[in-house]
Design a protein around this motif. Structure first.
Motif, PDB file in Angstrom:
ATOM      1  N   VAL A  34       0.859  -1.187   0.000  1.00  0.00           N
ATOM      2  CA  VAL A  34       0.000   0.000   0.000  1.00  0.00           C
ATOM      3  C   VAL A  34       0.895   1.237   0.000  1.00  0.00           C
ATOM      4  O   VAL A  34       1.847   1.326   0.778  1.00  0.00           O
ATOM      5  CB  VAL A  34      -0.936   0.014   1.234  1.00  0.00           C
ATOM      6  CG1 VAL A  34      -1.765   1.283   1.274  1.00  0.00           C
ATOM      7  CG2 VAL A  34      -1.825  -1.219   1.238  1.00  0.00           C
ATOM      8  N   ILE A  35       0.597   2.199  -0.863  1.00  0.00           N
ATOM      9  CA  ILE A  35       1.416   3.398  -0.993  1.00  0.00           C
ATOM     10  C   ILE A  35       1.489   4.161   0.343  1.00  0.00           C
ATOM     11  O   ILE A  35       0.483   4.290   1.044  1.00  0.00           O
ATOM     12  CB  ILE A  35       0.886   4.291  -2.135  1.00  0.00           C
ATOM     13  CG1 ILE A  35       1.900   5.351  -2.494  1.00  0.00           C
ATOM     14  CG2 ILE A  35      -0.444   4.900  -1.793  1.00  0.00           C
ATOM     15  CD1 ILE A  35       1.593   6.058  -3.798  1.00  0.00           C
ATOM     16  N   ARG A  36       2.692   4.594   0.704  1.00  0.00           N
ATOM     17  CA  ARG A  36       2.990   5.348   1.925  1.00  0.00           C
ATOM     18  C   ARG A  36       2.634   4.594   3.204  1.00  0.00           C
ATOM     19  O   ARG A  36       2.359   5.189   4.233  1.00  0.00           O
ATOM     20  CB  ARG A  36       2.300   6.723   1.907  1.00  0.00           C
ATOM     21  CG  ARG A  36       2.839   7.680   0.862  1.00  0.00           C
ATOM     22  CD  ARG A  36       2.148   9.026   0.895  1.00  0.00           C
ATOM     23  NE  ARG A  36       0.724   8.973   0.646  1.00  0.00           N
ATOM     24  CZ  ARG A  36       0.155   8.925  -0.556  1.00  0.00           C
ATOM     25  NH1 ARG A  36       0.905   8.935  -1.637  1.00  0.00           N
ATOM     26  NH2 ARG A  36      -1.155   8.876  -0.680  1.00  0.00           N
ATOM     27  N   GLN A  37       2.664   3.267   3.138  1.00  0.00           N
ATOM     28  CA  GLN A  37       2.297   2.468   4.302  1.00  0.00           C
ATOM     29  C   GLN A  37       3.093   1.170   4.328  1.00  0.00           C
ATOM     30  O   GLN A  37       3.274   0.531   3.296  1.00  0.00           O
ATOM     31  CB  GLN A  37       0.807   2.156   4.225  1.00  0.00           C
ATOM     32  CG  GLN A  37       0.264   1.369   5.383  1.00  0.00           C
ATOM     33  CD  GLN A  37      -1.235   1.211   5.263  1.00  0.00           C
ATOM     34  OE1 GLN A  37      -1.959   2.195   5.282  1.00  0.00           O
ATOM     35  NE2 GLN A  37      -1.695  -0.011   5.116  1.00  0.00           N
ATOM     36  N   ILE A  38       3.548   0.788   5.506  1.00  0.00           N
ATOM     37  CA  ILE A  38       4.206  -0.505   5.694  1.00  0.00           C
ATOM     38  C   ILE A  38       3.524  -1.202   6.858  1.00  0.00           C
ATOM     39  O   ILE A  38       3.410  -0.639   7.950  1.00  0.00           O
ATOM     40  CB  ILE A  38       5.717  -0.352   5.947  1.00  0.00           C
ATOM     41  CG1 ILE A  38       6.391   0.240   4.710  1.00  0.00           C
ATOM     42  CG2 ILE A  38       6.336  -1.698   6.332  1.00  0.00           C
ATOM     43  CD1 ILE A  38       7.859   0.509   4.849  1.00  0.00           C
ATOM     44  N   SER A  39       3.060  -2.423   6.621  1.00  0.00           N
ATOM     45  CA  SER A  39       2.412  -3.223   7.657  1.00  0.00           C
ATOM     46  C   SER A  39       3.431  -4.207   8.218  1.00  0.00           C
ATOM     47  O   SER A  39       4.080  -4.921   7.456  1.00  0.00           O
ATOM     48  CB  SER A  39       1.222  -3.990   7.095  1.00  0.00           C
ATOM     49  OG  SER A  39       0.253  -3.102   6.593  1.00  0.00           O
ATOM     50  N   ALA A  40       3.563  -4.234   9.535  1.00  0.00           N
ATOM     51  CA  ALA A  40       4.482  -5.153  10.203  1.00  0.00           C
ATOM     52  C   ALA A  40       3.663  -6.258  10.865  1.00  0.00           C
ATOM     53  O   ALA A  40       2.969  -6.022  11.851  1.00  0.00           O
ATOM     54  CB  ALA A  40       5.316  -4.406  11.231  1.00  0.00           C
ATOM     55  N   HIS A  41       3.720  -7.450  10.283  1.00  0.00           N
ATOM     56  CA  HIS A  41       3.053  -8.627  10.841  1.00  0.00           C
ATOM     57  C   HIS A  41       4.083  -9.333  11.722  1.00  0.00           C
ATOM     58  O   HIS A  41       5.190  -9.605  11.268  1.00  0.00           O
ATOM     59  CB  HIS A  41       2.594  -9.574   9.738  1.00  0.00           C
ATOM     60  CG  HIS A  41       1.605  -8.961   8.802  1.00  0.00           C
ATOM     61  ND1 HIS A  41       0.248  -9.014   9.024  1.00  0.00           N
ATOM     62  CD2 HIS A  41       1.772  -8.272   7.650  1.00  0.00           C
ATOM     63  CE1 HIS A  41      -0.379  -8.385   8.049  1.00  0.00           C
ATOM     64  NE2 HIS A  41       0.525  -7.925   7.196  1.00  0.00           N
ATOM     65  N   PHE A  42       3.726  -9.621  12.960  1.00  0.00           N
ATOM     66  CA  PHE A  42       4.692 -10.279  13.828  1.00  0.00           C
ATOM     67  C   PHE A  42       4.169 -11.610  14.340  1.00  0.00           C
ATOM     68  O   PHE A  42       2.971 -11.855  14.386  1.00  0.00           O
ATOM     69  CB  PHE A  42       5.125  -9.373  14.990  1.00  0.00           C
ATOM     70  CG  PHE A  42       4.009  -8.737  15.759  1.00  0.00           C
ATOM     71  CD1 PHE A  42       3.417  -9.391  16.821  1.00  0.00           C
ATOM     72  CD2 PHE A  42       3.563  -7.464  15.434  1.00  0.00           C
ATOM     73  CE1 PHE A  42       2.404  -8.799  17.549  1.00  0.00           C
ATOM     74  CE2 PHE A  42       2.545  -6.859  16.156  1.00  0.00           C
ATOM     75  CZ  PHE A  42       1.966  -7.533  17.213  1.00  0.00           C
ATOM     76  N   LYS A 121      14.232  -4.453   7.336  1.00  0.00           N
ATOM     77  CA  LYS A 121      14.078  -3.174   6.620  1.00  0.00           C
ATOM     78  C   LYS A 121      13.113  -3.319   5.463  1.00  0.00           C
ATOM     79  O   LYS A 121      12.872  -4.405   4.948  1.00  0.00           O
ATOM     80  CB  LYS A 121      15.424  -2.684   6.110  1.00  0.00           C
ATOM     81  CG  LYS A 121      16.011  -3.540   5.003  1.00  0.00           C
ATOM     82  CD  LYS A 121      17.300  -2.937   4.502  1.00  0.00           C
ATOM     83  CE  LYS A 121      17.847  -3.759   3.342  1.00  0.00           C
ATOM     84  NZ  LYS A 121      19.004  -3.128   2.731  1.00  0.00           N
ATOM     85  N   ALA A 122      12.578  -2.153   5.071  1.00  0.00           N
ATOM     86  CA  ALA A 122      11.699  -2.068   3.901  1.00  0.00           C
ATOM     87  C   ALA A 122      11.798  -0.634   3.367  1.00  0.00           C
ATOM     88  O   ALA A 122      12.086   0.302   4.105  1.00  0.00           O
ATOM     89  CB  ALA A 122      10.259  -2.393   4.275  1.00  0.00           C
ATOM     90  N   ILE A 123      11.546  -0.501   2.076  1.00  0.00           N
ATOM     91  CA  ILE A 123      11.522   0.813   1.432  1.00  0.00           C
ATOM     92  C   ILE A 123      10.080   1.334   1.478  1.00  0.00           C
ATOM     93  O   ILE A 123       9.144   0.605   1.137  1.00  0.00           O
ATOM     94  CB  ILE A 123      12.000   0.722  -0.034  1.00  0.00           C
ATOM     95  CG1 ILE A 123      13.373   0.069  -0.125  1.00  0.00           C
ATOM     96  CG2 ILE A 123      11.981   2.087  -0.695  1.00  0.00           C
ATOM     97  CD1 ILE A 123      14.473   0.813   0.567  1.00  0.00           C
ATOM     98  N   VAL A 124       9.898   2.578   1.899  1.00  0.00           N
ATOM     99  CA  VAL A 124       8.558   3.166   1.952  1.00  0.00           C
ATOM    100  C   VAL A 124       8.053   3.337   0.525  1.00  0.00           C
ATOM    101  O   VAL A 124       8.687   4.017  -0.290  1.00  0.00           O
ATOM    102  CB  VAL A 124       8.584   4.530   2.685  1.00  0.00           C
ATOM    103  CG1 VAL A 124       7.191   5.159   2.671  1.00  0.00           C
ATOM    104  CG2 VAL A 124       9.091   4.369   4.105  1.00  0.00           C
TER     105      VAL A 124
END
Length: 125
Positions: A34-42, A121-124
């Motif tokens: 999703v643009i401008r969003q990063i979801s962190a599933h743990f 890490k992830a790129i926004v």
């Protein structure tokens, strides 16, 4: 205890087993679809299902947007706390293309913390 009972208040149960500090390490899977969003599933390390292990209140997520990889967890200046997965990081347009670094650890209801997980890490987008 007698006064508490007469007032209808719950009595302290001395037979409850204290919850120890978490001893396992959380793993994070990042979703940047999703643009401008990063979801962190743990999830708990080695577990096949998402979520937190028994006795854990949530995960502290230390994070920063950095140009170079962090040398230690101390380089991650921001903190978020998640009691449910996923935790969603939202960013503004100028943050697109920047690198998000995240490191998690579990915490119980008493505030006892477990060991830190891996820095991911992830790129926004």
């Amino acid at each position: 205890d007698v006064d508490k009972g007469n007032m209808g208040l719950p009595l302290h149960d001395s037979t409850r087993t204290p919850v120890p500090a978490p001893s396992t390490i959380p793993e994070i899977e990042l979703d940047s679809s999703v643009i401008r969003q990063i979801s962190a599933h743990f999830r708990d390390s080695g577990s096949g299902r998402r979520g937190k292990p028994q006795g854990v209140h949530g995960a502290e997520l230390r994070w920063s947007l950095l140009e170079t990889a962090p040398v230690s967890i101390a380089d991650l200046r921001n903190s978020a706390f998640a009691t449910a997965t996923p935790y969603i990081f939202s960013f503004d347009e100028p943050d697109r293309g920047k690198t998000l670094y995240i490191c998690p650890h579990w915490e119980n209801n008493k505030g006892d913390k477990g060991p830190w997980g891996e820095i991911v890490k992830a790129i926004v987008p």
